[in-house]
Write a protein that holds these residues in place. Structure first.
Motif, PDB file in Angstrom:
ATOM      1  N   PRO A 152       0.838  -1.276   0.150  1.00  0.00           N
ATOM      2  CA  PRO A 152       0.065  -0.094   0.097  1.00  0.00           C
ATOM      3  C   PRO A 152       0.874   1.331  -0.046  1.00  0.00           C
ATOM      4  N   ARG A 153       0.353   2.259  -0.705  1.00  0.00           N
ATOM      5  CA  ARG A 153       1.201   3.409  -0.834  1.00  0.00           C
ATOM      6  C   ARG A 153       0.774   4.245   0.448  1.00  0.00           C
ATOM      7  N   PRO A 154       1.885   4.999   0.931  1.00  0.00           N
ATOM      8  CA  PRO A 154       1.663   5.614   2.281  1.00  0.00           C
ATOM      9  C   PRO A 154       1.067   7.144   1.729  1.00  0.00           C
ATOM     10  N   ARG A 155       0.273   7.892   2.893  1.00  0.00           N
ATOM     11  CA  ARG A 155      -0.124   9.172   2.529  1.00  0.00           C
ATOM     12  C   ARG A 155       0.982   9.955   2.797  1.00  0.00           C
ATOM     13  N   VAL A 156       1.310  10.876   1.650  1.00  0.00           N
ATOM     14  CA  VAL A 156       2.404  11.688   1.761  1.00  0.00           C
ATOM     15  C   VAL A 156       1.702  13.252   1.818  1.00  0.00           C
ATOM     16  N   PRO A 157       2.727  14.310   2.118  1.00  0.00           N
ATOM     17  CA  PRO A 157       2.064  15.780   1.748  1.00  0.00           C
ATOM     18  C   PRO A 157       2.198  16.042   0.458  1.00  0.00           C
ATOM     19  N   ALA A 158       1.382  16.913   0.016  1.00  0.00           N
ATOM     20  CA  ALA A 158       1.638  17.536  -1.159  1.00  0.00           C
ATOM     21  C   ALA A 158       2.843  18.374  -1.544  1.00  0.00           C
ATOM     22  N   VAL A 159       3.326  18.472  -2.551  1.00  0.00           N
ATOM     23  CA  VAL A 159       4.804  18.986  -2.735  1.00  0.00           C
ATOM     24  C   VAL A 159       4.165  20.162  -3.924  1.00  0.00           C
ATOM     25  N   GLY A 160       3.438  21.278  -3.780  1.00  0.00           N
ATOM     26  CA  GLY A 160       2.865  22.229  -4.444  1.00  0.00           C
ATOM     27  C   GLY A 160       3.812  23.312  -4.859  1.00  0.00           C
ATOM     28  N   ASP A 161       5.040  23.401  -4.405  1.00  0.00           N
ATOM     29  CA  ASP A 161       5.916  24.594  -4.930  1.00  0.00           C
ATOM     30  C   ASP A 161       7.373  24.022  -4.422  1.00  0.00           C
ATOM     31  N   VAL A 162       8.148  24.832  -4.647  1.00  0.00           N
ATOM     32  CA  VAL A 162       9.464  24.743  -4.456  1.00  0.00           C
ATOM     33  C   VAL A 162       9.852  24.605  -2.993  1.00  0.00           C
ATOM     34  N   ALA A 163       9.225  25.642  -2.353  1.00  0.00           N
ATOM     35  CA  ALA A 163       9.710  25.642  -0.709  1.00  0.00           C
ATOM     36  C   ALA A 163       9.008  24.672  -0.226  1.00  0.00           C
ATOM     37  N   ALA A 164       7.949  23.781  -0.719  1.00  0.00           N
ATOM     38  CA  ALA A 164       7.467  22.586  -0.055  1.00  0.00           C
ATOM     39  C   ALA A 164       8.459  21.423  -0.627  1.00  0.00           C
ATOM     40  N   ALA A 165       8.939  21.442  -1.559  1.00  0.00           N
ATOM     41  CA  ALA A 165      10.041  20.397  -2.000  1.00  0.00           C
ATOM     42  C   ALA A 165      11.375  20.799  -0.963  1.00  0.00           C
ATOM     43  N   MET A 166      11.597  21.715  -0.626  1.00  0.00           N
ATOM     44  CA  MET A 166      12.425  21.964   0.376  1.00  0.00           C
ATOM     45  C   MET A 166      12.304  21.589   1.754  1.00  0.00           C
ATOM     46  N   GLY A 167      10.839  21.403   2.262  1.00  0.00           N
ATOM     47  CA  GLY A 167      10.583  20.661   3.232  1.00  0.00           C
ATOM     48  C   GLY A 167      10.819  19.274   3.386  1.00  0.00           C
ATOM     49  N   VAL A 168      10.310  18.739   2.267  1.00  0.00           N
ATOM     50  CA  VAL A 168      10.709  17.161   2.008  1.00  0.00           C
ATOM     51  C   VAL A 168      12.145  17.015   2.148  1.00  0.00           C
ATOM     52  N   LEU A 169      13.218  18.028   1.359  1.00  0.00           N
ATOM     53  CA  LEU A 169      14.378  17.721   1.326  1.00  0.00           C
ATOM     54  C   LEU A 169      15.135  17.834   2.816  1.00  0.00           C
ATOM     55  N   TYR A 170      14.403  18.693   3.603  1.00  0.00           N
ATOM     56  CA  TYR A 170      14.939  18.779   4.946  1.00  0.00           C
ATOM     57  C   TYR A 170      14.747  17.586   5.602  1.00  0.00           C
ATOM     58  N   VAL A 171      13.735  16.689   5.478  1.00  0.00           N
ATOM     59  CA  VAL A 171      13.745  15.661   6.156  1.00  0.00           C
ATOM     60  C   VAL A 171      14.460  14.386   5.591  1.00  0.00           C
ATOM     61  N   PHE A 172      14.396  14.349   4.352  1.00  0.00           N
ATOM     62  CA  PHE A 172      15.179  13.359   3.405  1.00  0.00           C
ATOM     63  C   PHE A 172      16.792  13.418   3.959  1.00  0.00           C
ATOM     64  N   GLU A 173      17.374  14.693   3.387  1.00  0.00           N
ATOM     65  CA  GLU A 173      18.663  14.935   3.617  1.00  0.00           C
ATOM     66  C   GLU A 173      19.224  14.818   5.268  1.00  0.00           C
ATOM     67  N   GLY A 174      18.433  15.366   6.129  1.00  0.00           N
ATOM     68  CA  GLY A 174      18.392  15.188   7.482  1.00  0.00           C
ATOM     69  C   GLY A 174      18.669  13.744   7.910  1.00  0.00           C
ATOM     70  N   ALA A 175      17.937  13.041   7.354  1.00  0.00           N
ATOM     71  CA  ALA A 175      18.020  11.511   7.604  1.00  0.00           C
ATOM     72  C   ALA A 175      19.503  10.907   7.328  1.00  0.00           C
ATOM     73  N   THR A 176      20.250  11.509   6.519  1.00  0.00           N
ATOM     74  CA  THR A 176      21.647  10.874   6.296  1.00  0.00           C
ATOM     75  C   THR A 176      22.590  11.229   7.430  1.00  0.00           C
ATOM     76  N   LEU A 177      22.105  12.126   8.414  1.00  0.00           N
ATOM     77  CA  LEU A 177      23.142  12.523   9.334  1.00  0.00           C
ATOM     78  C   LEU A 177      22.909  11.099  10.308  1.00  0.00           C
ATOM     79  N   GLY A 178      21.758  10.917  10.590  1.00  0.00           N
ATOM     80  CA  GLY A 178      21.601   9.860  11.599  1.00  0.00           C
ATOM     81  C   GLY A 178      21.767   8.551  10.884  1.00  0.00           C
ATOM     82  N   GLY A 179      21.788   8.453   9.628  1.00  0.00           N
ATOM     83  CA  GLY A 179      22.033   7.196   8.766  1.00  0.00           C
ATOM     84  C   GLY A 179      23.466   6.588   9.365  1.00  0.00           C
ATOM     85  N   ARG A 180      24.366   7.589   9.517  1.00  0.00           N
ATOM     86  CA  ARG A 180      25.583   7.140   9.949  1.00  0.00           C
ATOM     87  C   ARG A 180      25.791   6.229  11.241  1.00  0.00           C
ATOM     88  N   PHE A 181      24.819   6.834  12.255  1.00  0.00           N
ATOM     89  CA  PHE A 181      24.741   5.912  13.479  1.00  0.00           C
ATOM     90  C   PHE A 181      24.107   4.537  13.402  1.00  0.00           C
TER      91      PHE A 181
END
Length: 199
Positions: free
Chosen positions: A103-132
């Motif tokens: 099943p596909r998860p419910r995800v937020p809309a990405v209606g503009d570049v700023a919203a894309a940056m919000g997703v990017l913050y979460v995804f790229e931030g996850a790479t920091l914890g990924g090391r541990f």
């Protein structure tokens, strides 16, 4: 005396993002249980399968907003994680046909570049914890070769996170509406992830 000398400094978008997502971020980390001393292959595989759903749904939306001339993050295509998730899942016995039936998860809309940056913050931030996470996972029964998602940038993680932060700040600088769109989307994504892993 300059007329704007008493004007309050515009809030730093990174501080806003941290403040708006901190509690959900902590709850999500606890729900994932990836640093548990009893981490099993099946639990690790389940986490990757669920993560795949989010990245597979959202990366095409980031492609629409962050690819091409004028992108605030020109190297976005090299940051995609879906190929890494599929690599790790194949090693754990999950093929793309099996992923397609989930099943596909419910995800937020990405209606503009700023919203894309919000997703990017979460995804790229996850790479920091990924090391541990990688350091812990390789001490468990999980095959070390199945850690390419969490270890995506290797020794470059700090530099690439710095680039992402700079891009988010540059795009939202002085623009209250952009900061809000970015923060709302990041918080919504953390909320969706938290809901998924609380099940």
């Amino acid at each position: 005396m300059h007329g704007d000398s008493s004007a309050p400094a515009f809030p730093d978008v990174m501080a806003v993002l941290r403040q708006r997502t901190a509690e959900a971020h902590t709850r999500l980390e606890n729900a994932l249980e990836l640093l548990s001393p009893d981490l099993s292959v099946s639990r690790y595989r389940d986490v990757l399968m669920r993560m795949h759903g989010f990245y597979d749904a959202l990366e095409p939306r980031l492609d629409e907003r962050l690819t091409g001339a004028g992108s605030p993050l020109p190297d976005w295509p090299s940051r995609r994680k879906v190929p890494l998730l599929r690599h790790d899942l194949r090693l754990l016995g999950v093929d793309e046909a099996a992923l397609a039936t989930l099943p596909r998860p419910r995800v937020p809309a990405v209606g503009d570049v700023a919203a894309a940056m919000g997703v990017l913050y979460v995804f790229e931030g996850a790479t920091l914890g990924g090391r541990f996470i990688v350091r812990h996972v390789v001490t468990t029964a999980v095959p070390p070769a199945a850690t390419t998602f969490f270890g995506s940038y290797g020794d470059e993680v700090g530099r690439r996170w710095s680039q992402a932060r700079h891009a988010i700040r540059a795009w939202t600088a002085g623009e209250a509406a952009r900061v809000e769109s970015c923060a709302v989307t990041a918080a919504a994504l953390f909320g969706a992830l938290e809901a998924e892993f609380a099940r």
